[in-house]
Design a protein around this motif. Structure first.
Motif, short mmCIF file in Angstrom:
data_model
loop_
_atom_site.label_atom_id
_atom_site.label_comp_id
_atom_site.label_asym_id
_atom_site.label_seq_id
_atom_site.Cartn_x
_atom_site.Cartn_y
_atom_site.Cartn_z
N LEU A 60 3.08 1.92 3.30
CA LEU A 60 2.49 1.65 4.60
C LEU A 60 3.23 0.49 5.27
O LEU A 60 3.34 -0.60 4.70
N ASP A 93 -5.37 7.49 -1.87
CA ASP A 93 -5.38 8.95 -1.78
C ASP A 93 -6.33 9.43 -0.67
O ASP A 93 -6.80 10.55 -0.68
N CYS A 118 0.86 -1.18 0.00
CA CYS A 118 0.00 0.00 0.00
C CYS A 118 0.89 1.23 0.00
O CYS A 118 1.71 1.41 0.90
N ARG A 119 0.74 2.05 -1.03
CA ARG A 119 1.51 3.29 -1.15
C ARG A 119 0.58 4.49 -1.07
O ARG A 119 -0.59 4.39 -1.45
N ASP A 120 1.12 5.62 -0.60
CA ASP A 120 0.35 6.85 -0.67
C ASP A 120 0.72 7.57 -1.96
O ASP A 120 1.56 7.09 -2.74
N THR A 121 0.12 8.71 -2.21
CA THR A 121 0.33 9.42 -3.48
C THR A 121 1.74 10.00 -3.62
O THR A 121 2.14 10.38 -4.71
N TRP A 177 3.90 5.63 7.45
CA TRP A 177 4.25 5.69 6.03
C TRP A 177 5.76 5.93 5.93
O TRP A 177 6.26 6.92 6.47
#
Length: 165
Positions: free
Chosen positions: A45, A117, A37-40, A132
């Motif tokens: 994560l 997002d 799981c990546r953020d923008t 993160w």
């Protein structure tokens, strides 16, 4: 009885349906799906497992996921596990699959990735703490003994995979 999974061979072909605890006890290969799981901004994560879970209690990992149900395609399992663990719907994208020797028992690991997002809502029964991290920060954390070794193996494969142009 725990959950039913498909016992598979070294080519990921189904041999039969077994109880997951039995598969673990006998070291039978079954299917697992994991999700990055990546953020923008590209951060990943990372989480610590609760102290009261049966597998890898209190250890850090960067992968979400779990066993693939009988007859369930990998992509569907990835979407289901992602929603169960972080409370968000989504369709993770397939990245790679490999036969993992596993600390507990061998399994086919189908690694997926998703970019979020919006805020994640981790299930406290699955995730005790999260943050993160950049890839470099994650690589540093993965060197620690408190990091799930199967996750370390997957991280090496993930970061060194060949990316098609």
């Amino acid at each position: 009885m725990s959950e039913l999974v498909e016992r598979v061979d070294e080519r990921d072909e189904v041999l039969g349906v077994v109880d997951r605890d039995e598969a673990v006890r006998h070291g039978w290969v079954h299917r697992v799906v994991t999700i990055v799981c990546r953020d923008t901004t590209g951060r990943i994560l990372v989480h610590r497992r609760p102290d009261d879970v049966s597998r890898f209690p209190g250890m850090y990992n960067w992968l979400l996921g779990g066993a693939v149900k009988v007859g369930e395609p990998y992509p569907d399992a990835a979407a289901r596990e992602f929603k169960e663990e972080v409370g968000l719907p989504g369709q993770p994208r397939f990245v790679l699959k490999f036969l993992c020797p596993g600390v507990v028992c061998p399994y086919w690991n189908a690694v997926h990735e998703i970019v979020v997002d919006q805020p994640v809502r981790p299930d406290p029964a699955e995730i005790a703490w999260y943050a993160w991290l950049t890839e470099d920060e994650l690589a540093d954390l993965a060197r620690q003994e408190t990091f799930v070794s199967d996750g370390r193996d997957a991280l090496t494969r993930y970061l060194t995979r060949s990316i098609p142009t």
